[in-house]
Design an enzyme around this catalytic site. Sequence first.
Site, short mmCIF file in Angstrom:
data_model
loop_
_atom_site.label_atom_id
_atom_site.label_comp_id
_atom_site.label_asym_id
_atom_site.label_seq_id
_atom_site.Cartn_x
_atom_site.Cartn_y
_atom_site.Cartn_z
N HIS A 130 0.64 -1.27 0.10
CA HIS A 130 -0.01 0.24 -0.08
C HIS A 130 0.67 1.18 0.09
CE1 HIS A 130 -3.97 -1.77 0.33
NE2 HIS A 130 -3.44 -2.50 1.31
N GLU A 171 -7.09 -2.99 -3.45
CA GLU A 171 -6.70 -4.39 -3.34
C GLU A 171 -6.13 -5.14 -4.63
OE1 GLU A 171 -5.11 -5.23 -0.78
OE2 GLU A 171 -6.00 -4.11 0.86
FE FE Z 1 -4.57 -4.32 2.22
#
Ligand code: FE
Length: 255
Positions: A130, A171
């Site tokens: 991320h 994601e």
């Molecule tokens: Fe994640």
Amino acid sequence: MIGLRGNYEGIGADFVVEQDLAAYSRDEHALFDRLLTRQADLLKKYACRTYREALARLDLQGGVPDFVKTSVALSRATGWNIVGVPGLIPDDVFFNHLAQRRFPVTVWLRTPAEMDYIVEPDVFHDFFGHVPLLFDPTYADHMQEYGKGGLKALRLNGLKFLARLYWFTIEFGLIRENGAIKAYGAGLLSSAGEMPYAIADTKPERVLFDAMTTMATPYDIDRYQNTYFVIDSFEHLMAETAPDFTPHYAALNAR
Ligand code: FE
Ligand code: PHE
């Protein structure tokens, strides 16, 4: 550091914990490096350019990275900070952090037995997957908007639908780049198995991203996706998610 896994004892309302760098064992630093090296080869082929460039700037190579150091660089670039958390945190707390340009990163690392698959996010997934894209101004703005949108979804009974959007973008999202399809979703970028599957396997569907469609598409957390959604650019993602979702939630709840 293992002892910290899921330890919420004495936690404050923001669920933030200090990352105790000295608490990671040598084996843990070495495992982080092994995960890093394994992904590095795959990234060349499958990760989007924005991600690869940001990762190179982070210059990771000495085990589990220091959140404070990264936050200094990140806040200079896009005004974001990362904060340590003991694991999954309540939705409202998560959204509040994002809305204030703080990304919660789990402090503990998986065990060697979980090298290939882990049920809950650990520091490798959260940090490696991320954090790099938060150096991109458009992506960084989008993540903050998502946080604000999350707080709104909680008020509008839209959480289930917004969670699907997160799943299929942040994601498991794919992006078109010079005619090729690449990964920008953290779940793909941090996975040795699913990233090649998502991009090169003939089985899954790859369709043009559309916010409403993703919100109407259920997902399984314990298997590879049947469908991946492809954006043209982060501006495209930003534009598709900018409209007021109030009528979307109402329509989805009425189905
Ligand atoms: Fe994640
Ligand atoms: N535009 C959405 C709303 O009005 C919020 C949102 C922004 C959702 C960005 C996802 C990403 O609820």
